[in-house]
Enzyme design. Structure first.
Site, PDB file in Angstrom:
ATOM      1  N   SER A   5       4.102  -2.258  10.144  1.00  0.00           N
ATOM      2  CA  SER A   5       5.560  -2.317  10.310  1.00  0.00           C
ATOM      3  C   SER A   5       6.181  -3.640   9.871  1.00  0.00           C
ATOM      4  O   SER A   5       7.158  -4.105  10.461  1.00  0.00           O
ATOM      5  CB  SER A   5       5.951  -1.999  11.772  1.00  0.00           C
ATOM      6  OG  SER A   5       5.576  -0.674  12.095  1.00  0.00           O
TER       7      SER A   5
ATOM      8  N   GLU B   1      -6.425   4.671   8.371  1.00  0.00           N
ATOM      9  CA  GLU B   1      -6.175   6.089   8.090  1.00  0.00           C
ATOM     10  C   GLU B   1      -7.422   6.746   7.511  1.00  0.00           C
ATOM     11  O   GLU B   1      -7.704   7.916   7.769  1.00  0.00           O
ATOM     12  CB  GLU B   1      -4.965   6.223   7.144  1.00  0.00           C
ATOM     13  CG  GLU B   1      -3.663   5.935   7.899  1.00  0.00           C
ATOM     14  CD  GLU B   1      -2.533   5.391   7.045  1.00  0.00           C
ATOM     15  OE1 GLU B   1      -2.605   5.431   5.807  1.00  0.00           O
ATOM     16  OE2 GLU B   1      -1.549   4.896   7.647  1.00  0.00           O
TER      17      GLU B   1
ATOM     18  N   ASN C 223       0.869  -1.180   0.000  1.00  0.00           N
ATOM     19  CA  ASN C 223       0.000   0.000   0.000  1.00  0.00           C
ATOM     20  C   ASN C 223       0.905   1.228   0.000  1.00  0.00           C
ATOM     21  O   ASN C 223       1.544   1.517   1.015  1.00  0.00           O
ATOM     22  CB  ASN C 223      -0.883  -0.045   1.260  1.00  0.00           C
ATOM     23  CG  ASN C 223      -1.693   1.226   1.450  1.00  0.00           C
ATOM     24  OD1 ASN C 223      -1.761   2.069   0.552  1.00  0.00           O
ATOM     25  ND2 ASN C 223      -2.322   1.368   2.614  1.00  0.00           N
ATOM     26  N   TRP C 224       0.954   1.886  -1.136  1.00  0.00           N
ATOM     27  CA  TRP C 224       1.861   3.045  -1.247  1.00  0.00           C
ATOM     28  C   TRP C 224       1.320   4.286  -0.541  1.00  0.00           C
ATOM     29  O   TRP C 224       2.013   5.283  -0.429  1.00  0.00           O
ATOM     30  CB  TRP C 224       2.125   3.365  -2.733  1.00  0.00           C
ATOM     31  CG  TRP C 224       3.095   2.431  -3.389  1.00  0.00           C
ATOM     32  CD1 TRP C 224       3.637   1.288  -2.864  1.00  0.00           C
ATOM     33  CD2 TRP C 224       3.658   2.566  -4.708  1.00  0.00           C
ATOM     34  NE1 TRP C 224       4.499   0.704  -3.770  1.00  0.00           N
ATOM     35  CE2 TRP C 224       4.526   1.467  -4.908  1.00  0.00           C
ATOM     36  CE3 TRP C 224       3.507   3.498  -5.730  1.00  0.00           C
ATOM     37  CZ2 TRP C 224       5.243   1.285  -6.097  1.00  0.00           C
ATOM     38  CZ3 TRP C 224       4.211   3.318  -6.924  1.00  0.00           C
ATOM     39  CH2 TRP C 224       5.076   2.227  -7.096  1.00  0.00           C
ATOM     40  N   LYS C 225       0.062   4.224  -0.118  1.00  0.00           N
ATOM     41  CA  LYS C 225      -0.570   5.392   0.537  1.00  0.00           C
ATOM     42  C   LYS C 225      -0.397   6.626  -0.367  1.00  0.00           C
ATOM     43  O   LYS C 225      -0.394   6.486  -1.582  1.00  0.00           O
ATOM     44  CB  LYS C 225      -0.011   5.581   1.948  1.00  0.00           C
ATOM     45  CG  LYS C 225      -0.082   4.276   2.759  1.00  0.00           C
ATOM     46  CD  LYS C 225       0.182   4.444   4.222  1.00  0.00           C
ATOM     47  CE  LYS C 225       0.069   3.089   4.912  1.00  0.00           C
ATOM     48  NZ  LYS C 225       0.215   3.149   6.359  1.00  0.00           N
TER      49      LYS C 225
ATOM     50  N   HIS D 204      -9.255   1.174   5.481  1.00  0.00           N
ATOM     51  CA  HIS D 204      -7.946   1.369   6.122  1.00  0.00           C
ATOM     52  C   HIS D 204      -8.116   2.313   7.321  1.00  0.00           C
ATOM     53  O   HIS D 204      -8.905   3.258   7.262  1.00  0.00           O
ATOM     54  CB  HIS D 204      -6.947   1.958   5.112  1.00  0.00           C
ATOM     55  CG  HIS D 204      -5.541   1.889   5.618  1.00  0.00           C
ATOM     56  ND1 HIS D 204      -5.060   2.775   6.552  1.00  0.00           N
ATOM     57  CD2 HIS D 204      -4.532   1.014   5.369  1.00  0.00           C
ATOM     58  CE1 HIS D 204      -3.799   2.458   6.833  1.00  0.00           C
ATOM     59  NE2 HIS D 204      -3.461   1.388   6.136  1.00  0.00           N
TER      60      HIS D 204
ATOM     61  N   GLY E  33       3.137  -1.128   4.145  1.00  0.00           N
ATOM     62  CA  GLY E  33       3.168   0.290   3.793  1.00  0.00           C
ATOM     63  C   GLY E  33       4.564   0.709   3.378  1.00  0.00           C
ATOM     64  O   GLY E  33       4.999   0.491   2.239  1.00  0.00           O
TER      65      GLY E  33
ATOM     66  N   GLY F 183       3.256   2.157  10.758  1.00  0.00           N
ATOM     67  CA  GLY F 183       4.242   3.216  10.583  1.00  0.00           C
ATOM     68  C   GLY F 183       5.026   3.549  11.841  1.00  0.00           C
ATOM     69  O   GLY F 183       5.697   4.577  11.914  1.00  0.00           O
TER      70      GLY F 183
ATOM     71  N   GLU G  29      -4.707  -4.974  10.820  1.00  0.00           N
ATOM     72  CA  GLU G  29      -3.668  -3.961  11.000  1.00  0.00           C
ATOM     73  C   GLU G  29      -3.893  -3.241  12.328  1.00  0.00           C
ATOM     74  O   GLU G  29      -4.727  -2.319  12.399  1.00  0.00           O
ATOM     75  CB  GLU G  29      -3.725  -2.932   9.861  1.00  0.00           C
ATOM     76  CG  GLU G  29      -3.480  -3.518   8.489  1.00  0.00           C
ATOM     77  CD  GLU G  29      -2.978  -2.465   7.506  1.00  0.00           C
ATOM     78  OE1 GLU G  29      -1.964  -2.736   6.857  1.00  0.00           O
ATOM     79  OE2 GLU G  29      -3.563  -1.369   7.399  1.00  0.00           O
TER      80      GLU G  29
END
Ligand code: 13P
Length: 249
Positions: free
Chosen positions: A209, A95, A9-11, A93, A230, A169, A163
């Site tokens: 992570s 976020e 997932n490149w976000k 997600h 990520g 992160g 997650e």
């Protein structure tokens, strides 16, 4: 046999030159014994699909709207994602739940929109640090599953990514025992809800992570079928060892 999936997932990272990383991946992972999925930002979807066309890499989007079309400035619909040639879409997600107030009900509607468009939803769930510290992890995970997984889900329409929010992160990773406990719980809930044949077929990914240095240990867990990665998915050199660890598991 469940599909093993290494998903990146490149976000909100990546410009057109970042697609070079995809060609690096495509060159190197021809022998991977798992699905490899990259979810770049939406402006790169068409090019990413084109670039990976002759490889075994699949492309996914990071979100979709619940509606097929309409007055929703800035959003993209599941049929639009499908139209790019992408195969997957991440929904729910943490976020997005945090930044846009997405609820389990919204996430369920997105997973249904994805299924109706012919996409596989990678549906994310996970507890906060305070949930974890107050012993509520399994209650939270159970409630998220009950409210966000669509009725009639199958391995052809759904992947679940666990997650823990506090691991995203941060470099903090749950212990293997904690990962095993949650993944075994998710598997049991799916089996109860959909029956063992369907429940045992749905791939469960761990995210938070994941790096080359911890991937192999995480993949020893019976109900971990891959990872949603990520930061370590942005460069092929970091992501390839994770793909290799999954292939070898
Ligand atoms: P990191 O691998 O950077 O912790 O991110 C995990 C994640 O949120 C993937 O969706």
């Amino acid at each position: 046999m469940r599909t093993k999936i290494a998903a990146g997932n490149w976000k909100m990272n990546g410009l057109s030159h970042s697609l070079d990383q995809l060609s690096e991946l495509a060159k190197s992972q021809t022998s991977a014994e798992c699905a490899v999925v990259i979810c770049p930002p939406s402006p790169l979807l068409f090019s990413a699909v084109e670039m990976t066309h002759s490889s075994s890499i699949d492309i996914g989007a990071q979100d979709c709207h619940t509606a097929q079309s309409g007055a929703h400035t800035g959003d993209i619909s599941a049929p639009m994602v499908k139209d790019t040639g992408a195969k997957y879409v991440i929904v729910g997600h943490s976020e997005r739940r945090e930044n846009y107030g997405e609820t389990d009900k919204d996430v369920c509607a997105k997973a249904i929109a994805a299924r109706d468009a012919g996409l596989i939803a990678i549906l994310c769930i996970g507890e906060s640090l305070s949930d974890r510290e107050t012993g509520k992890t399994l209650d939270i995970i159970g409630a998220q599953l009950a409210a966000s997984v669509p009725e009639g889900a199958t391995a052809d329409t759904l992947v679940i990514a666990y997650e823990p929010i506090w691991a995203i992160g941060t470099g903090k990773v749950p212990t293997l025992a904690q990962i095993v406990e949650v993944h075994d719980f998710i598997r049991a809930e799916l089996n109860t809800c959909f029956g063992a044949e369907i429940g045992n077929g749905i791939s469960l990914l761990y995210g938070g992570s994941v790096k080359a240095s911890n991937a192999a240990e995480i993949f020893t867990a019976e109900n971990v079928d891959g990872a949603l990665v990520g930061g370590a998915s942005l460069k092929a050199v970091d992501f390839l060892p994770i793909v290799d660890a999954l292939s070898a598991s």
